[in-house]
Write an enzyme that holds these catalytic residues in place. Sequence first.
Site, short mmCIF file in Angstrom:
data_model
loop_
_atom_site.label_atom_id
_atom_site.label_comp_id
_atom_site.label_asym_id
_atom_site.label_seq_id
_atom_site.Cartn_x
_atom_site.Cartn_y
_atom_site.Cartn_z
N CYS A 1 0.87 -1.18 0.00
CA CYS A 1 0.00 0.00 0.00
C CYS A 1 0.90 1.23 0.00
CB CYS A 1 -0.89 -0.02 1.25
SG CYS A 1 -1.89 1.46 1.43
N CYS B 1 -3.00 15.52 2.83
CA CYS B 1 -4.08 15.46 1.83
C CYS B 1 -5.00 16.65 2.03
CB CYS B 1 -4.87 14.15 1.99
SG CYS B 1 -6.15 13.94 0.74
N CYS C 1 -6.22 1.01 7.88
CA CYS C 1 -6.64 2.20 7.14
C CYS C 1 -7.06 3.31 8.09
CB CYS C 1 -7.80 1.86 6.23
SG CYS C 1 -7.31 0.78 4.89
S1 SF4 Z 1 -9.29 9.24 3.04
FE1 SF4 Z 1 -7.83 9.60 1.34
S2 SF4 Z 1 -8.76 11.32 0.23
FE2 SF4 Z 1 -9.76 11.28 2.24
S3 SF4 Z 1 -8.53 12.72 3.48
FE3 SF4 Z 1 -7.69 10.65 3.79
S4 SF4 Z 1 -5.99 10.52 2.34
FE4 SF4 Z 1 -7.31 12.21 1.66
#
Ligand code: SF4
Length: 368
Positions: free
Chosen positions: A110, A117, A348
């Site tokens: 990954c 972001c 995640c």
């Molecule tokens: S889930 Fe992905 S797109 Fe959404 S804030 Fe986090 S890194 Fe950015």
Amino acid sequence: MELLGKSKEELRDSCVALGEPAFRGAQIYHALYAERKFDVAQITNLPAALRVRLSKEARITLPAVQQRFVSADGSVRYLFALPAGEDRTTARPASVEAVFMPSEGRQTICISTQAGCAVDCHFCLTAQLGLIRNLTAGEILAQVLLPLEEHKTQLAPPFEAQGKQTNIVLMGQGEPLLNFEPVMAAVGILLDPGGMGISPKHVTLSTSGIVPGIERLAQEKVRPKLAISLNASNDEQRDALMPINKKYPLSVLMEACKNYPLRTWEHLTFEYVMLGGLNDAAEDARRVVRLLAPLKSVKVNLIPWNPGELPYRESSPERIEEFRRILVERGVPAFVRYSRGRDVMAACGQLALLQVQSSPLTTVRSSL
Ligand code: SF4
């Protein structure tokens, strides 16, 4: 002159600019990406004089591994330090992470496409950083090259020829479709049989739903599989979780998905993180079925939430199973995907936690 991240054509042009034959560029390309030689002195099919010249005039910049976190399940989370780059979008030093996840007969990596972001999904720790900077194609590729090199004794290349599989998922920090050119340059090398030679069936780009980026990706001849981070069953829910939904609401997003040109073997993947009491009701499952009904070939990955610092709670296993059952019974393939490497925060949305706690100066986050 930086060599890592350059395409075969760019390396040929660089060699010609140095007064060398163009085929030297193809030799460097193969050495870098197929053989993972990171020192020009190791590229022994180049003439000695060219190696000496390149060692003075060119460089192969690999990010330093700042830290490695090894999980009980064999996953390794890498924290890479990226130096300041050469242009406006890469001028700041940054840290990003990648996760190497081995399993029987295959390995999954990954990787991140941006440091921080700008998208601001509320369940994601990366969002709290804002965008620090874009990654270059070389920085994106290095997150694959380094773990593969480090684990080559486990699975030796060529992986595909041995019936073993390397999966790459662009699901780490950042929104890949907001760093389009470097991401696609890296993907081109990942998918090139003369480069890293990974099958397009095994490379997945995950987006929060950047509709112009999806439309642009649809035009690309060489492209990875596409996954959409859905996480909600209606606009009200999705607006609250993912403010990007106000710009590209579900109707617009689903229209882009409907028009997306799938290859014969391909399906669109929808990721749905299960947030207890928020998006995990039976009615949500039924709405997801209706939402996806106009699309040709889809599958849904249900991702149980890992409790952490953010104010969300887990769905019960019964809730998750009920949600999955409703989807499957109505013809939508659905799978529950448990995150690997939980004990090293490689799940995640939670990758950053350990690092944030241990060093407030070097914050890293991750995405769904
Ligand atoms: S889930 Fe992905 S797109 Fe959404 S804030 Fe986090 S890194 Fe950015």
